[in-house]
Design a protein around this motif. Structure first.
Motif, short mmCIF file in Angstrom:
data_model
loop_
_atom_site.label_atom_id
_atom_site.label_comp_id
_atom_site.label_asym_id
_atom_site.label_seq_id
_atom_site.Cartn_x
_atom_site.Cartn_y
_atom_site.Cartn_z
N THR A 1 32.09 49.50 61.86
CA THR A 1 31.68 48.29 62.23
C THR A 1 32.82 47.66 63.12
OG1 THR A 1 30.95 48.16 60.13
CG2 THR A 1 31.48 45.98 61.04
N ASP A 2 33.94 47.94 63.27
CA ASP A 2 34.95 47.47 64.10
C ASP A 2 34.48 47.77 65.57
OD1 ASP A 2 37.53 46.66 65.05
OD2 ASP A 2 37.92 48.63 65.16
N LEU A 3 34.24 49.04 65.60
CA LEU A 3 33.73 49.60 66.81
C LEU A 3 32.54 48.92 67.64
CD1 LEU A 3 34.35 51.46 69.41
CD2 LEU A 3 33.24 53.31 68.03
N ASP B 1 23.88 49.72 53.97
CA ASP B 1 23.30 51.08 53.08
C ASP B 1 24.30 51.83 53.05
OD1 ASP B 1 20.96 49.89 52.73
OD2 ASP B 1 19.86 51.26 54.16
N CYS B 2 25.30 52.03 54.11
CA CYS B 2 26.46 52.91 54.10
C CYS B 2 27.55 52.33 53.07
CB CYS B 2 27.14 53.07 55.50
SG CYS B 2 26.18 54.03 56.53
N SER B 3 27.76 51.17 53.02
CA SER B 3 28.49 50.63 52.07
C SER B 3 28.30 50.85 50.81
CB SER B 3 28.84 49.29 52.26
OG SER B 3 29.04 48.71 53.62
N ILE B 4 26.99 50.99 50.36
CA ILE B 4 26.35 51.10 49.14
C ILE B 4 26.48 52.66 48.63
CG2 ILE B 4 24.43 51.13 47.56
CD1 ILE B 4 23.62 48.59 49.16
N PHE C 1 34.79 54.66 56.60
CA PHE C 1 33.60 54.74 57.72
C PHE C 1 33.02 53.56 58.04
CE2 PHE C 1 28.67 55.43 58.17
CZ PHE C 1 28.92 55.71 59.49
N VAL C 2 32.63 52.62 57.20
CA VAL C 2 31.98 51.46 57.64
C VAL C 2 33.22 50.32 58.33
CG1 VAL C 2 30.01 51.18 56.14
CG2 VAL C 2 32.18 50.38 55.02
N ILE D 1 29.73 64.71 52.41
CA ILE D 1 30.08 63.44 52.75
C ILE D 1 30.67 63.11 54.21
CG2 ILE D 1 31.39 61.38 52.17
CD1 ILE D 1 31.37 62.09 49.54
N LEU D 2 31.42 63.75 54.46
CA LEU D 2 32.13 63.69 55.93
C LEU D 2 30.84 64.22 57.04
CD1 LEU D 2 35.82 65.02 55.99
CD2 LEU D 2 34.93 62.45 56.03
#
Lengths: 373, 652
Positions: free
Chosen positions: B375-377, B360-363, B370-371, B135-136
């Motif tokens: 997203t913040d960046l 898609d990453c959230s799902i 990660f998201v 996953i990482l």
């Protein structure tokens, strides 16, 4: 200075860090330290080594991370941790228990050698034990229950309890001399206790007049037993002369939040270290000889001089400590930040020789092996 | 109802028997599930006594991933302090460096997980850690691509170089193979020799490929010229140098020239006698069929994409990427196999559809870490401005709140969440307010840490509530001093009054004060409540009395009644305290003061008399009261007489 700091993330919030003592005769550097964790589901005490095994790479300045030697489950938060001797540590637990752990260095294992459950307690609840100090074999603990308890490491029973020693929480305790201890509490008082007296009241109470600012830590000057430093909720560093009056000799603005620990350097007490909830670790340096040119006084740590202010001090004795003779106008007191910018609390620090170790709520341990003292 | 993006995953509750009805309650990061009794009324039977906790974000509980959370927290806080007003030109390198910091933390974590996975004896743990590693790996791969495409936003020319680095970093097995080959006795005859050479070529690592080829050339002196020719082709391949003086057009001309030369060699059958060199030549000319023949070496469609771009379209523009990406994906995957979630995410990135990537990453991923951070960046890079959600505030804040709420459910990581909430301008504070009150407070030290968080943010409601909890607990344990300290800290007058009453009751019962160290040290805090003021002042009276400062003591005692500081119920006690002062040989109360005392006594007795006699007090107690009043009256009268005489004498 900050280049010498190594951070190691350890997956537990560190509440206490302590160097294992080194024998006075040898000029050894400390190699092993112990840590305690808090606020975890399972808390631990751990022993770490900073010596690079095998000797290779020592010359080129290579210094690895601290290596975990062994760890042991600890019931409750480790609220205080002290080495009793080379092999044993005493912990103060949030469950009110006081425990002596033995570190077996040949097998790298830990066992419990003495355990006093619910030493600190209320009638129907546990009371956290907040502080411990020892002078082997004697162990003195204090707690939120306002009790002072004296144990001996080699005896199962309790030697003495001072009930209602304080109506507030006692946050820390230190020895002034072998028969006298000093406690600090949550309403800004320092209390001196003469253990030779059977009375359950302090021999002296000192306080910051009217402020009631909780005090969280205390340390005694290693050579001059009448000088103590305290730190409190407002982050102020106070230096007291317990022989002189009942208010502090000097007050210095140090941190912007609770000061959790203050330590004089054990062999070079012109240096002092403080750490705080505000995430900083400060190195304080005062110089005794005022005739010395200023460039020789603070040459090693001229970076990042922080706020420092000292109240005018009033003593005029011929031989008084530099800490009681503060005068920032002549640049005799310097403070240096020892950690890179950091947001979470530095809960504990310990300094021995040129080595400093501290632990944070950011689950990191920092080791600095080249403290300029 | 809106359409769901994917079928929601099913979580089986192992202890719940089939056919039972389940109830649930939402938590901030988890769900509580319990068996309910769903039967016609009157039916009997007992349900399962268990409550199940269903966690959404398991990763929070991994000890190694905790390092990721702690280290990235530090990076996150640093990112928030980058000044808004800096020109974006100056900020870009900072954002890229922050992105790299995040990735290096991921890599460090991955390496540690890998080590543990390899060294552990427990097969289950090994699988679990192995899964986390993969996953990482995926996270880092996606992050790195986003960094290249969105944050660094490399223009044509540089873009390909960055993509090459990306592929080289994530397809490092060629280095491992090369090590095996070079360590063998006869590298050129090693079974993986040609794989390594081709692997290098496919990644554009031509210098390394040439060094490898030298070993082969020495084995075939007859084919010396052919190897020499290949070496020349490889060494002459132009690479764009973004820091050089050459323009992209100049580079393109040069590259086309080289490409034609390679093509000529192929037409000439220059390498026909050596199938491996022939294959390399075909790769150099960008022959798609040859590339696809080496699927096993490429292993992924995005490697195929980058290799294809390298040898066919080295000056590809960011806007053209999506076209090549789509076609490479289609060409690389068999018609049978459907793209995996990772494929769609990368494809969305190549299409510059940031929101699709995040969605898609959230799902697909099982954590919010990660998201939220990515997203913040991206939001700091001003890449998400146009998008607003129809719920919450915006995407960045929504994801950060999810992540931080998850952290807050953790018994130890909750402290990290505070800084995330701080940087959610719209709802962060509300979240923090709701969560911080629910942190279990086992010790005063923890309470102080929580209080510090609240006080720094002027959350006075929460400060009061926490102090109240601590004060109540102290009171329950009969620690009046601590209880009072907590209510003073909260400026809780009502509670301070309550505790002061307890102190006074104790005094009335025992005749001495407990907790003198506290009461003597009240200072200005005394003014918090009237009753506390009275307690402090009353204690002061005792001190003055003890120090034999009778006149001051008398004055204070009187003022406690006349200024209405003392509660009426306490007046009798105060008047009784006046008795010994009245009995002193020396006159302490002046005539005026005695009059006032008498007035107080009368006021008290008249109010006592209005109550119906003997309702609840036993006769004996009432007798004592009556005697007390009589004694007081006598003493007051005698003192008045003495005072008048004395005052008259002095005046005369």
């Amino acid at each position: 200075i900050m280049d010498n700091i190594n951070a190691k993330y350890v997956s537990q919030k560190i509440s206490k860090t302590r160097w294992r003592p080194v024998s006075h005769s040898s000029l050894q550097h400390p190699e092993i330290f112990s840590t305690g964790s808090w606020d975890n589901e399972d808390n631990k005490i751990s022993f770490w080594s900073i010596s690079s095994n095998g000797g290779s790479g020592m010359d080129d300045g290579f210094e690895g991370d601290p290596q975990l030697l062994c760890e042991h489950r600890h019931d409750g938060d480790v609220l205080d941790l002290q080495f009793l001797d080379q092999d044993r540590v005493v912990t103060a637990s949030s469950t009110g228990a006081v425990t002596v752990f033995r570190h077996h260095q040949n097998t790298q294992t830990i066992s419990i050698s003495q355990h006093w459950p619910r030493a600190h307690r209320y009638s129907c609840d546990n009371a956290p034990c907040t502080g411990v100090v020892c002078s082997s074999p004697e162990i003195v603990t204090v707690g939120e229950d306002g009790r002072i308890i004296i144990f001996r490491a080699d005896q199962e029973g309790v030697i003495r309890v001072i009930e209602n020693a304080d109506s507030s929480t006692i946050h820390a305790v230190t020895y002034l001399r072998t028969t006298e201890i000093l406690t600090v509490n949550s309403i800004g008082q320092l209390k001196l206790w003469d253990l030779r007296q059977q009375s359950n009241s302090p021999s002296q109470i000192l306080s910051l007049s009217g402020d009631r600012v909780p005090l969280h830590c205390v340390d005694r000057h290693p050579n001059q037993q009448h000088i103590v430093a305290t730190g409190g909720q407002d982050g102020m560093l106070c230096v007291w002369d317990v022989r002189q009056g009942n208010s502090p000799f000097s007050l210095m603005e140090a941190h912007s939040a609770e000061m959790w620990e203050v330590h004089f350097h054990p062999t070079n007490p012109d240096h002092l270290f403080t750490c705080s909830e505000d995430g900083s670790l400060l190195h304080w340096e005062t110089s005794t000889q005022s005739d010395m040119p200023s460039f020789m006084q603070g040459g090693r740590n001229n970076s990042m001089i922080s706020r420092s202010a000292m109240a005018p001090a009033g003593g005029n004795q011929s031989l008084i400590s530099a800490w009681l003779n503060g005068d920032t106008s002549k640049g005799r007191l310097e403070t240096t930040h020892m950690l890179p910018s950091q947001t979470l609390s530095v809960n504990s620090l310990d300094v021995l020789g040129q080595c400093l170790v501290c632990g944070t709520d950011g689950e990191a341990i920092f080791v600095n092996r080249h403290v300029p003292v | 109802m809106e359409e769901v993006d994917v079928e929601p995953p099913v979580t089986n509750i192992p202890a719940a028997a089939a056919g039972k009805h389940l109830g649930f309650a939402w938590g901030p990061g988890d769900i509580l599930v319990y068996e309910t009794l769903y039967k016609a009324s009157g039916a009997k039977g007992s349900g399962s006594p268990f409550i199940h906790e269903v966690r959404k974000d398991e990763d929070i509980y991994s000890p190694i991933l905790r390092k990721l959370f702690n280290e990235s927290h530090h990076i996150f806080v640093g990112l928030q302090t980058i000044r808004e007003d800096l020109p974006s030109k100056n900020k870009k390198p900072q954002f890229v460096s922050i992105s790299k910091n995040y990735r290096s933390v991921i890599r460090a974590c991955m390496e540690e997980l890998q080590q543990v996975a390899v060294s552990t004896q427990d097969a289950e743990v090994a699988t679990q850690y192995g899964d986390q590693v993969s996953i990482l790996l995926a996270i880092e791969l996606i992050w790195n691509l986003c960094e290249v495409l969105f944050i660094d936003a490399a223009p044509a020319g540089s873009l390909l170089l960055h993509l090459l680095d990306w592929v080289r970093l994530h397809k490092a097995d060629v280095d491992e193979k090369a090590r095996d080959v070079l360590q063998s006795e006869s590298p050129a005859e090693h079974e993986s020799y040609w794989d390594v050479v081709l692997g290098y070529v496919l990644q554009g690592r031509l210098e390394e490929a040439r060094q490898m080829l030298v070993k082969q050339a020495s084995l075939h002196p007859a084919a010396r010229n052919m190897f020499k020719l290949m070496d020349t082709l490889l060494s002459k391949m132009p690479f764009y140098n973004p820091s050089g003086t050459q323009t992209l057009t100049e580079f393109d001309v040069k590259w086309r020239h080289w490409h034609e030369e390679v093509d000529r060699c192929l037409q000439d059958n220059s390498f026909a006698s050596n199938q491996h060199l022939e294959a390399i030549c075909k790769i150099l000319v960008g022959d798609e069929d040859t590339l696809l023949e080496h699927k096993d070496l490429l292993s992924t469609w995005y490697h195929f994409l980058v290799t294809r771009l390298l040898f066919c379209h080295p000056t590809v523009k960011p806007t053209e990427l999506h076209y090549y990406a789509q076609s490479c994906l289609t060409m690389f995957l068999d018609s049978r196999s459907a793209p995996e979630p990772l494929d769609s995410i990368l494809l969305a990135a190549f299409e510059f559809d940031i929101h699709q990537v995040i969605k898609d990453c959230s799902i697909a991923l099982n954590n919010w870490w990660f998201v939220a951070h990515l997203t913040d960046l991206l939001d700091h890079c001003k890449l998400l401005q146009s998008h607003n959600l129809h719920f919450g505030s915006n995407l960045r804040e929504f994801l950060l709140l999810e992540y931080a709420s998850g952290l807050f459910t953790h018994h130890s990581l909750w402290q990290l969440a505070v800084d995330y909430f701080d940087h959610c301008p719209e709802f962060g504070r509300v979240y923090l307010e709701l969560q911080i009150e629910r942190v279990p407070l086992d010790t005063e030290r923890k309470a102080l840490k929580v209080l510090r968080i609240c006080e720094q943010r002027q959350m006075s409601e929460q400060v009061r509530s926490i102090c109240k909890i601590m004060a109540m607990r102290a009171l329950r344990n009969n620690r009046l001093g601590s209880a009072l300290s907590w209510s003073i800290r909260a400026k809780d007058a009502a509670f301070a009054t309550l505790i002061s009453e307890r102190f006074l009751q104790d005094y009335c019962a025992k005749g001495t004060f407990s907790d003198l160290d506290l009461i003597d040290n009240l200072g200005p805090a005394m003014l918090l409540s009237d009753r506390l003021t009275f307690l402090g002042k009353y204690r002061e009276f005792h001190k003055l009395y003890g120090e034999k400062r009778f006149r001051e003591a008398a004055k204070l005692l009187l003022s406690l009644m006349t200024a209405k500081i003392a509660p009426r119920s306490f007046w009798m006690t105060l008047l009784t305290d006046a008795l010994p002062l009245l009995e002193q040989k020396e006159v302490i109360f002046s005539a005026d003061q005695t009059h006032e005392l008498m007035f107080c006594l009368e006021e008290l007795t008249s109010s006592l008399n209005t109550a119906p006699p003997g309702t609840d007090k036993p006769m004996q107690e009432e007798d004592i009261e009556v005697t007390k009043v009589e004694l007081l009256r006598l003493a007051l009268a005698r003192n008045l007489a003495m005072a008048i005489v004395k005052e008259g004498t002095v005046e005369a």
